[in-house]
Design an enzyme around this catalytic site. Sequence first.
Site, short mmCIF file in Angstrom:
data_model
loop_
_atom_site.label_atom_id
_atom_site.label_comp_id
_atom_site.label_asym_id
_atom_site.label_seq_id
_atom_site.Cartn_x
_atom_site.Cartn_y
_atom_site.Cartn_z
N ASP A 117 2.92 2.31 7.43
CA ASP A 117 2.13 1.17 7.93
C ASP A 117 1.88 0.10 6.88
OD1 ASP A 117 0.06 2.77 6.54
OD2 ASP A 117 -1.35 1.40 7.51
N ASP A 128 1.44 2.55 1.42
CA ASP A 128 1.47 3.99 1.17
C ASP A 128 2.56 4.65 2.03
OD1 ASP A 128 0.42 3.92 3.73
OD2 ASP A 128 -1.63 4.36 3.09
N TYR A 161 -9.63 5.06 8.34
CA TYR A 161 -8.51 4.13 8.17
C TYR A 161 -8.33 3.20 9.36
CZ TYR A 161 -7.73 6.91 4.07
OH TYR A 161 -7.92 7.53 2.86
N GLU A 203 -2.23 -5.86 -0.32
CA GLU A 203 -1.46 -4.85 0.42
C GLU A 203 -0.94 -5.43 1.73
OE1 GLU A 203 -1.64 -0.11 1.54
OE2 GLU A 203 -3.52 -1.21 1.30
#
Length: 518
Positions: free
Chosen positions: A97, A100, A248, A491
Site C-alpha cells: 500500500d 512498507d 492503520y 510516504e
Amino acid sequence: MGKMSERRKSGGYFGWFIVMVVLGVVAFAVVFTYKKKFGYLPGTVSSKYGGALKVAMQFFDIQKSGKLVHNKIPWRGNSALDDGKHAHVDLSKGMYDAGDHMKFGFPMAFTATVLSWAILEYSVQMNAVNQLQPAKESLKWITDYLINAHPEHNVLYIQVGDPVADHKCWDRPEDMTEKRPLTMVNSSKPGSDVAAETAAALAAASLVFKSSNATYSSVLLRHAQDLFAFADEYRGSYSKSIPQVRAYYDSTGYGDEILWAASWLYYATKDSTYLDVVTGKDGERYANWGTPSWFSWDDKLPGTHVLLSRISFFGLDDDANTENLNEYRRTAEAIMCNLLPNSPSASLSRTEGGLIWVNKWHALQQPVASAFLALVFSDYMLTSETSKLECDEESFSPSDLRKFAKSQADYVLGDNPMKMSYLVGYGSKYPKYVHHRGASIPADAKTGCKDGWKWLKSRKPNPNVATGALVGGPSKHDEYIDSRNNSMQGEPSTYNSAVLVGLLSGLVTYSSVPKFFL
C-alpha cells in the site's frame, strides 16, 4: 451599366472579405481564450499532463507484489511468493500500500475502484498517450489478488502481514523473511465496509474488461455480487470486528461503502434492485444528502454522489426507479460549490498557495481526489450541455470546475511556494528522500530485517528513484521537509496515486466522457 455592375461586384467582394476577416478574428479570439484558460487547444494533447501521467503510472509497477511479469523496474524483483500459501490461497499478487510491505485490502480495493473509474471515464485520453494498457495491466494485478482473497461466499482475506512485525524491519520486499499472517472477515467477524469496497472494485473492473475479456469480466462481476450480498447480510464494520486494524486503516463506518458498491453494481448489471439500495432506506440513512465531505479511501460518499449524478445528467437506459436520485446530484453540486474558490460556500480549508488542505497526514489525498471529482463533474456538464452550476446567488461554468481541478494538479506538479514537484520523477526538483524501503536500499545490498535500518538513517538520497510516487504532501503553510524519517509528508501510497492518475488522465486532452458505461 457595365461600370455599375463592376462596382457592385467589387463591393460584394470587399464585403465578403470583411466578413472573412471578422470570422477569423472571432475564431482566433475563441482559440486564444480557450488556450489561455486550459493551456492547450480542444482535441490536442497536453504534453505537460500527458508526461505527468506517464510518470505517475509507473508507481503501480513499483508497488507490485508476487512474480513480476515483464518487470519494468530494474531495482524490483519477485517478492511475497508464498503469501496465502499456508491457507491454500494464492495471495502473492496485489500491491504494497505504501512504503512498507503490508497488503491492506481496504485501501487496495479503493485503489482498484478509482483506477477503474478513471479508465471508464478517460480511456480516450489515456490511450492518446499510450497509458490505457498500462492502467489496465495494473488494475488486473490488483483484481487478480482480490478474486483470490474471496475463496468462499462469506470469507474475504483483508490483510497480509503483521503491521507491528513489519514495521520493526527496514528491508527490501525481495529479501523479507518475517512471517506473513492473514486476516479475514467472515459471518462471525463481519466487515461490510471492506467487503463492499471490494465489491465496488470488482464491479467497476468488470466494466473495464467487459469488451476486451468477457470471461474475466464475468468472474469479476460474480465475485462482486457475492461480496455485496455478504456485506449486506452480515452488517458490521471491520474495525469493530477486528480492533487491531484501527491502528492503520480505521473505518469510520460501512454505510458509504454499501451505497458506493450498490452504485457500481447498478452500472455493471443494470439491475434496478441496486438502485433501490441507494434510493431507499440505506440512502436515507447513510447518504448525508446536502452535506459535502472529502473523498478518500475511508469516505466514499463524495464519489457516490458524483457517480450517481451521471443518471441525472445522461438519463437511465432502463425503467429503473429514480426516486431520491436527484438528491445525489444536488449533493454533488454542493460538493462542487464547496471546492470552487470563488463560490459563496467555498471551503476555507486551503493553504496560501491555493491547495485544498484537510489533513496533515497524506495532505495531498483530499485535494487531488477533490480535483478528480470536480473534473469528472465538469465533463458531465459539458457532455450533457449543462452550462451552469448554481452556488447560492452565483453561477459557475464547467470551465470554472476544470480550472479548479487544473490548479490542484499544477500545485502537485510544481506550481507551489516550494517550486517543487510532489510527483517523484516529474520535473527537475522533486523529493529525493522518499519514505520507501525498496527505493532507499541499493538493489544489490544484502540486508535483513534489522541491519537495513542504516539505509533509513543514511543522509544520501535514495539510490533508487520511486518514479511516479505521489508523496504525502506539504504542511498547512505550503512547506515540505525532504527527510526519509518524515513519513507524514514523504510516504507515498497507491490509493493517492490512483486519484492522481484519474485527474491527470482527464487533463491530457478535452473530449466528452461516455454517456453510458457499455
